[in-house]
Design a protein around this motif. Structure first.
Motif, PDB file in Angstrom:
ATOM      1  N   PHE A  96      40.811  88.350 -36.073  1.00  0.00           N
ATOM      2  CA  PHE A  96      40.182  89.669 -36.040  1.00  0.00           C
ATOM      3  C   PHE A  96      41.212  90.783 -35.866  1.00  0.00           C
ATOM      4  N   THR A  97      40.918  91.922 -36.477  1.00  0.00           N
ATOM      5  CA  THR A  97      41.805  93.075 -36.334  1.00  0.00           C
ATOM      6  C   THR A  97      41.595  93.713 -34.963  1.00  0.00           C
ATOM      7  N   ARG A  98      42.614  94.433 -34.532  1.00  0.00           N
ATOM      8  CA  ARG A  98      42.490  95.130 -33.244  1.00  0.00           C
ATOM      9  C   ARG A  98      41.332  96.113 -33.280  1.00  0.00           C
ATOM     10  N   GLN A  99      41.160  96.771 -34.425  1.00  0.00           N
ATOM     11  CA  GLN A  99      40.079  97.748 -34.551  1.00  0.00           C
ATOM     12  C   GLN A  99      38.707  97.080 -34.413  1.00  0.00           C
ATOM     13  N   ALA A 100      38.544  95.881 -34.997  1.00  0.00           N
ATOM     14  CA  ALA A 100      37.259  95.175 -34.893  1.00  0.00           C
ATOM     15  C   ALA A 100      36.997  94.749 -33.450  1.00  0.00           C
ATOM     16  N   ILE A 101      38.031  94.282 -32.774  1.00  0.00           N
ATOM     17  CA  ILE A 101      37.876  93.861 -31.376  1.00  0.00           C
ATOM     18  C   ILE A 101      37.452  95.048 -30.516  1.00  0.00           C
ATOM     19  N   GLU A 102      38.164  96.163 -30.650  1.00  0.00           N
ATOM     20  CA  GLU A 102      37.849  97.334 -29.824  1.00  0.00           C
ATOM     21  C   GLU A 102      36.479  97.906 -30.176  1.00  0.00           C
ATOM     22  N   LEU A 103      36.105  97.818 -31.452  1.00  0.00           N
ATOM     23  CA  LEU A 103      34.793  98.319 -31.861  1.00  0.00           C
ATOM     24  C   LEU A 103      33.675  97.539 -31.174  1.00  0.00           C
ATOM     25  N   ILE A 104      33.753  96.221 -31.205  1.00  0.00           N
ATOM     26  CA  ILE A 104      32.707  95.397 -30.585  1.00  0.00           C
ATOM     27  C   ILE A 104      32.673  95.618 -29.079  1.00  0.00           C
ATOM     28  N   ARG A 105      33.826  95.730 -28.456  1.00  0.00           N
ATOM     29  CA  ARG A 105      33.867  96.012 -27.008  1.00  0.00           C
ATOM     30  C   ARG A 105      33.205  97.353 -26.710  1.00  0.00           C
ATOM     31  N   GLY A 106      33.494  98.356 -27.544  1.00  0.00           N
ATOM     32  CA  GLY A 106      32.899  99.671 -27.327  1.00  0.00           C
ATOM     33  C   GLY A 106      31.405  99.686 -27.587  1.00  0.00           C
ATOM     34  N   LEU A 107      30.970  98.957 -28.608  1.00  0.00           N
ATOM     35  CA  LEU A 107      29.541  98.930 -28.915  1.00  0.00           C
ATOM     36  C   LEU A 107      28.739  98.253 -27.812  1.00  0.00           C
ATOM     37  N   GLU A 108      29.351  97.319 -27.109  1.00  0.00           N
ATOM     38  CA  GLU A 108      28.629  96.697 -25.994  1.00  0.00           C
ATOM     39  C   GLU A 108      28.314  97.733 -24.920  1.00  0.00           C
ATOM     40  N   LEU A 109      29.247  98.648 -24.697  1.00  0.00           N
ATOM     41  CA  LEU A 109      29.013  99.686 -23.694  1.00  0.00           C
ATOM     42  C   LEU A 109      27.905 100.633 -24.128  1.00  0.00           C
ATOM     43  N   VAL A 110      27.809 100.895 -25.427  1.00  0.00           N
ATOM     44  CA  VAL A 110      26.817 101.835 -25.945  1.00  0.00           C
ATOM     45  C   VAL A 110      25.453 101.174 -26.109  1.00  0.00           C
ATOM     46  N   LEU A 111      25.431  99.975 -26.674  1.00  0.00           N
ATOM     47  CA  LEU A 111      24.173  99.335 -27.055  1.00  0.00           C
ATOM     48  C   LEU A 111      23.655  98.341 -26.036  1.00  0.00           C
ATOM     49  N   GLY A 112      24.529  97.814 -25.189  1.00  0.00           N
ATOM     50  CA  GLY A 112      24.123  96.744 -24.309  1.00  0.00           C
ATOM     51  C   GLY A 112      24.035  95.433 -25.070  1.00  0.00           C
ATOM     52  N   THR A 113      23.725  94.373 -24.373  1.00  0.00           N
ATOM     53  CA  THR A 113      23.657  93.043 -24.993  1.00  0.00           C
ATOM     54  C   THR A 113      22.241  92.776 -25.483  1.00  0.00           C
ATOM     55  N   GLY A 114      21.917  93.340 -26.627  1.00  0.00           N
ATOM     56  CA  GLY A 114      20.594  93.172 -27.209  1.00  0.00           C
ATOM     57  C   GLY A 114      20.677  92.727 -28.653  1.00  0.00           C
ATOM     58  N   ASP A 115      19.555  92.837 -29.335  1.00  0.00           N
ATOM     59  CA  ASP A 115      19.451  92.345 -30.705  1.00  0.00           C
ATOM     60  C   ASP A 115      20.410  93.047 -31.660  1.00  0.00           C
TER      61      ASP A 115
END
Length: 576
Positions: free
Chosen positions: A92-111
């Motif tokens: 995975f690219t660094r950008q993809a890793i950071e994106l998923i980490r950031g989206l967890e903060l915004v969206l939470g662990t949901g669908d």
């Protein structure tokens, strides 16, 4: 018969049955694909508010049910999150890793996060398998297209690829209107390339816009509709093109349109030579130039010579309308896309002989169009119902699909069939039953999709008894535990369903009491075929795999006539 053992080469038409992530990682080589189109399922009926605010899994069960068989936050999603954020195998690219980490903060662990993790895992592999000149199209709806664009940016743009277009496709003409918002009748198609060097043939409409024709091509002669165009052009002059001709000064400079020169040379058989003004004089004397009362020259640009309009990123033309209810294309698949839509994409971003991949091939529109356009293709789907539907589609009016099609992932022996039957995966419930029913019936059966309420019936096949007349055979599949009572129950099911025949497909060998109970149901006489069939038949998976046991009932009236003719020919030879 189609081949069922995988053997990769550059000239292949392959259907893979299984999880597309596993197949992409283990079966598709690096830089082997010219074009990839995917249309992953996403429930657009689900409220955007509910998706975005499903933080901490607080949705009620009724709403969660909307994502059954697609994505949910579960062990699989957690495993995918860990795989991305810990960069397993450096995929995975660094950008993809950071994106998923950031989206967890915004969206939470949901669908929604589970969905984006699912897509990140697979798009990462799609980028790997694309050739450096390859193109990628992701078809989605507006509910999550902005998130998907972030995912694609993180994977493609960070590795030398680029975003090309966000295409808006008018999915419906009209569409459902809501009282409190604008109606939703469009999809999004995100177009990316793996590098700055890629194949692209700009698509054009197949006919001119009706408004353009009525507004511009207002004149007509015996040759057709035309518009009067000036013989001048803006810009710098060259040679004698800036000088007066027939006492008229040019606005800019005189020009001889290539279309006009080609028409003259084709119709007269003469070459048009000389300076610009000499060419104009030749054209004028031959009657190819018109003059107004004031002496202004013009030429006739005919509609049939005009270049067809380029297609841009708003696809609202009638050539790619959604499939109507009465269309011959319609296969009853809920998310089926029109062939014209895929034809436009495949022609624009691939050449004959190129390899086209669809990792969510559904009812097979991509592979069917790629096949028709002389492309090689690879299709992947996790359900055998889709694989069977595609094979039936490619077979057309034949009993079996073309011999050059490879099917990978289907059971090759009894043990692999048993493994399919015992697979512990909620996404592929009843896959063993579907594979057995569709394989035995050459993909002609209708699968019973009802969960927990099939009353013992896994499928139904209709066989021909005359012109426009059919009867039914009900089918039950057992992966274990079949006994005499199973046959007795099936006999009752056959009577309840008013079927003439019944079939039990069993993974285990039948016992003598089972065979005896089946024989006690008697025989069915097929009048037109002139032969009898056991009303209840038992077929084992071993017979299907090792002996190619398949349905021998006539599934169309043509098959009845053909069988009768063969029988009559045989009888005639015996009499002689």
């Amino acid at each position: 018969m189609f081949r069922s053992k995988h053997r990769y080469n550059s000239l292949m038409k392959t259907l893979y049955y299984g999880d597309n992530l596993e197949i992409l990682r283990n079966k598709i080589p690096d830089e082997s694909i010219d074009l990839c189109y995917i249309d992953p399922p996403f429930n657009s009926k689900r409220s955007y508010f509910q998706i975005y605010n499903n933080i901490g899994g607080t949705e009620d069960k009724a709403q969660a049910q909307a994502f059954v068989d697609t994505w949910k936050w579960d062990d699989r999603a957690i495993e995918g999150y860990s795989e991305i954020t810990t960069n397993v195998h450096g995929r995975f690219t660094r950008q993809a890793i950071e994106l998923i980490r950031g989206l967890e903060l915004v969206l939470g662990t949901g669908d929604l996060l589970a969905y984006l993790i699912h897509m990140t895992l697979r798009v990462t592999e799609i980028f790997r398998v694309l050739k450096p000149t390859g193109s990628f199209y992701l078809h989605c709806d507006p509910t999550a297209s902005h998130y998907l664009k972030l995912v694609l940016d993180a994977i493609f743009c960070s590795q030398g690829g680029d975003f090309r277009n966000e295409i808006v496709w008018r999915r419906l003409v009209g569409g459902k209107s809501d009282s409190n918002q604008y109606g939703n009748n469009s999809d999004r198609i995100l177009f990316y390339t793996k590098s700055q060097s890629y194949y692209f043939l700009p698509p054009r409409l197949k006919e001119h816009n009706k408004k353009t024709v009525s507004d511009w091509y207002t004149k007509a002669d015996e040759r057709g509709r035309y518009v009067a165009r000036p013989l001048t052009a803006a810009g710098a002059t060259g040679g004698d093109s800036g000088q007066a001709w027939r006492n008229r000064e040019p606005t800019g400079h005189w020009t001889v349109p290539r279309i006009l020169q080609k028409r003259y040379e084709t119709e007269t058989g003469n070459s048009l030579n000389g300076t610009v003004r000499e060419k104009l004089e030749t054209l004028a004397r031959a009657g190819y130039i018109d003059f107004s009362k004031s002496g202004n020259p013009s030429w006739r640009r005919y509609l049939d010579e005009a270049t067809l309009p380029r297609i841009h990123d708003l696809w609202v033309d009638d050539e790619v309308n959604s499939i109507s209810r009465n269309s011959a294309e319609r296969m009853g698949y809920p998310t089926q896309k029109p062939e014209a839509l895929l034809e436009r994409i495949i022609k624009a971003s691939s050449s004959p002989g190129d390899v086209v991949l669809d990792a969510y091939c559904g009812c097979g529109t991509t592979v069917a169009v790629a096949d028709r356009l002389d492309r090689q293709w690879i299709g992947i789907d996790i359900t055998y119902h889709s694989i069977g539907l595609i094979l039936k589609r490619l077979a057309g009016n034949n009993d079996k699909p073309p011999a050059d099609i490879v099917v990978d992932g289907i059971p090759q022996d009894v043990e692999s069939a048993r493994a399919l039957a015992n697979r512990d995966d909620d996404r592929v419930r009843k896959e063993f039953e579907k594979w057995a029913v569709l394989t035995y019936t050459n993909n002609r059966a209708v699968i019973n999709e009802k969960k927990g309420a099939d009353k013992g019936i896994d499928g139904v096949v209709y066989f021909a008894t005359g012109l426009g007349k059919t009867e039914r055979m009900v089918i039950q599949v057992k992966s274990g535990g079949a006994n005499r009572g199973t046959i007795a129950t099936l006999k009752g099911d056959m009577q309840r369903e008013r079927a003439e025949l019944a079939l039990l497909i069993t993974l285990d060998e039948p016992t003598k009491p089972m065979i005896s109970e089946a024989k006690s149901a008697g025989a069915y006489e097929h009048a037109l075929m002139g032969r009898s069939y056991d009303r209840i038949r038992i077929v084992t998976v071993r017979e299907m795999i090792e002996q190619d046991a398949r349905i021998d009932l006539p599934l169309s009236y043509d098959a009845v006539k053909s069988a009768k003719k063969r029988a009559e020919d045989l009888q005639m030879r015996m009499d002689l």
